[in-house]
Write a protein that holds these residues in place. Structure first.
Motif, PDB file in Angstrom:
ATOM      1  N   VAL A 120       9.921  -4.481  21.855  1.00  0.00           N
ATOM      2  CA  VAL A 120       9.085  -4.599  23.049  1.00  0.00           C
ATOM      3  C   VAL A 120       9.108  -6.046  23.544  1.00  0.00           C
ATOM      4  N   ILE A 121       9.040  -6.995  22.610  1.00  0.00           N
ATOM      5  CA  ILE A 121       9.101  -8.411  22.980  1.00  0.00           C
ATOM      6  C   ILE A 121      10.436  -8.700  23.665  1.00  0.00           C
ATOM      7  N   LEU A 122      11.531  -8.235  23.071  1.00  0.00           N
ATOM      8  CA  LEU A 122      12.861  -8.483  23.644  1.00  0.00           C
ATOM      9  C   LEU A 122      13.007  -7.874  25.037  1.00  0.00           C
ATOM     10  N   LYS A 123      12.387  -6.726  25.229  1.00  0.00           N
ATOM     11  CA  LYS A 123      12.510  -6.030  26.507  1.00  0.00           C
ATOM     12  C   LYS A 123      11.712  -6.736  27.616  1.00  0.00           C
ATOM     13  N   ASN A 124      10.570  -7.327  27.247  1.00  0.00           N
ATOM     14  CA  ASN A 124       9.636  -7.826  28.259  1.00  0.00           C
ATOM     15  C   ASN A 124       9.517  -9.338  28.391  1.00  0.00           C
ATOM     16  N   TYR A 125      10.126 -10.079  27.458  1.00  0.00           N
ATOM     17  CA  TYR A 125       9.961 -11.536  27.468  1.00  0.00           C
ATOM     18  C   TYR A 125      11.281 -12.250  27.232  1.00  0.00           C
ATOM     19  N   GLN A 126      11.413 -13.411  27.857  1.00  0.00           N
ATOM     20  CA  GLN A 126      12.547 -14.288  27.598  1.00  0.00           C
ATOM     21  C   GLN A 126      12.219 -15.092  26.341  1.00  0.00           C
ATOM     22  N   ILE A 127      13.220 -15.334  25.518  1.00  0.00           N
ATOM     23  CA  ILE A 127      13.029 -16.124  24.302  1.00  0.00           C
ATOM     24  C   ILE A 127      13.930 -17.348  24.378  1.00  0.00           C
ATOM     25  N   TYR A 128      13.314 -18.530  24.276  1.00  0.00           N
ATOM     26  CA  TYR A 128      14.047 -19.792  24.274  1.00  0.00           C
ATOM     27  C   TYR A 128      14.168 -20.242  22.823  1.00  0.00           C
ATOM     28  N   VAL A 129      15.396 -20.402  22.368  1.00  0.00           N
ATOM     29  CA  VAL A 129      15.647 -20.681  20.954  1.00  0.00           C
ATOM     30  C   VAL A 129      16.157 -22.103  20.774  1.00  0.00           C
ATOM     31  N   TYR A 130      15.556 -22.814  19.832  1.00  0.00           N
ATOM     32  CA  TYR A 130      16.082 -24.142  19.471  1.00  0.00           C
ATOM     33  C   TYR A 130      16.884 -24.000  18.178  1.00  0.00           C
ATOM     34  N   PRO A 131      18.022 -24.721  18.089  1.00  0.00           N
ATOM     35  CA  PRO A 131      18.884 -24.587  16.909  1.00  0.00           C
ATOM     36  C   PRO A 131      18.219 -25.139  15.656  1.00  0.00           C
ATOM     37  N   ARG A 132      18.596 -24.584  14.517  1.00  0.00           N
ATOM     38  CA  ARG A 132      18.178 -25.087  13.215  1.00  0.00           C
ATOM     39  C   ARG A 132      19.422 -25.090  12.341  1.00  0.00           C
ATOM     40  N   PRO A 133      19.592 -26.128  11.507  1.00  0.00           N
ATOM     41  CA  PRO A 133      20.789 -26.187  10.671  1.00  0.00           C
ATOM     42  C   PRO A 133      20.880 -24.979   9.737  1.00  0.00           C
ATOM     43  N   GLY A 134      22.079 -24.430   9.647  1.00  0.00           N
ATOM     44  CA  GLY A 134      22.316 -23.339   8.704  1.00  0.00           C
ATOM     45  C   GLY A 134      22.013 -21.944   9.221  1.00  0.00           C
ATOM     46  N   PHE A 135      21.670 -21.805  10.497  1.00  0.00           N
ATOM     47  CA  PHE A 135      21.373 -20.472  11.033  1.00  0.00           C
ATOM     48  C   PHE A 135      22.382 -20.113  12.113  1.00  0.00           C
ATOM     49  N   ASP A 136      23.023 -18.973  11.930  1.00  0.00           N
ATOM     50  CA  ASP A 136      24.069 -18.499  12.831  1.00  0.00           C
ATOM     51  C   ASP A 136      23.434 -17.638  13.925  1.00  0.00           C
ATOM     52  N   LEU A 137      23.666 -18.013  15.170  1.00  0.00           N
ATOM     53  CA  LEU A 137      23.068 -17.298  16.302  1.00  0.00           C
ATOM     54  C   LEU A 137      24.070 -16.406  17.038  1.00  0.00           C
ATOM     55  N   THR A 138      25.247 -16.208  16.454  1.00  0.00           N
ATOM     56  CA  THR A 138      26.313 -15.449  17.113  1.00  0.00           C
ATOM     57  C   THR A 138      25.827 -14.098  17.635  1.00  0.00           C
ATOM     58  N   GLU A 139      25.039 -13.410  16.828  1.00  0.00           N
ATOM     59  CA  GLU A 139      24.542 -12.079  17.191  1.00  0.00           C
ATOM     60  C   GLU A 139      23.742 -12.100  18.502  1.00  0.00           C
TER      61      GLU A 139
END
Length: 190
Positions: A120-139
């Protein structure tokens, strides 16, 4: 223009939090950022948290000179533990004219599918992501609701600061001076 919601325990707030909030308010297209002090994150041990009013005051002290970063205690009056989906529904009802977006680290996005009603969050809201070392965001790179930002990375945590204070280390420059004075005045984290 959207209002970015940056949820956190802020135990204590530190320059890493402030750099992220400032970047989001100034470089991402968000109009403003609200630091939402969470009384109890369902994924964290409540016993390790300082008093929520002290954490709120530290956030206020840290942002007192900012016109684009505000502090919110909205979750203090909601059932605990706080679930983001419930807070978002409450905020939409209380501020119908505002458009809200979420701000989160890559570490939170990695576990996002464990959140209550994350679809529901993904459908209704934009998410701004800041990078963190060691986390892959490819998906998430091409997801229409996810904006991966170029926020400068700093590997500083509240845990690091609490441990430093407990060990008698100098944590000046990791937290704003007025926040450090507040921590000292209440003998927090000792």
């Amino acid at each position: 223009m959207k209002t970015g919601l940056f949820f956190g325990s802020f135990n204590p707030i530190h320059i890493g939090h402030l750099i992220i909030a400032n970047y989001m308010a100034g470089f991402s297209g968000l109009k403003e950022v609200w630091l939402v002090v969470s009384p109890h994150n369902p994924l964290k041990n409540k016993n390790s948290l300082s008093n929520m009013y002290d954490r709120l005051e530290m956030a206020r002290l840290a942002t007192e000179n900012s016109d684009k970063i505000k502090v919110s205690d909205i979750e203090f009056n909601l059932p605990q533990p706080s679930y983001t989906i419930d807070t978002l529904a409450y905020l939409q009802e209380k501020y119908p004219g505002k458009e809200f977006a979420l701000i989160m680290g890559a570490d939170n996005l990695a576990s996002f599918k464990k959140w209550k009603n994350y679809e529901v969050i993904l459908k209704n809201y934009q998410i701004y992501v800041y990078p963190r070392p060691g986390f892959d965001l490819t998906e998430w790179v091409n997801h229409p609701s996810v904006t991966i930002t170029e926020t400068p990375q700093m590997d500083i945590s509240s845990t690091f600061i609490r441990k430093g204070i407990a060990a008698g280390k100098n944590v000046q420059y990791f937290v704003p001076d007025n926040v450090l004075s507040f921590i000292d005045s209440k003998s927090m984290y000792r």
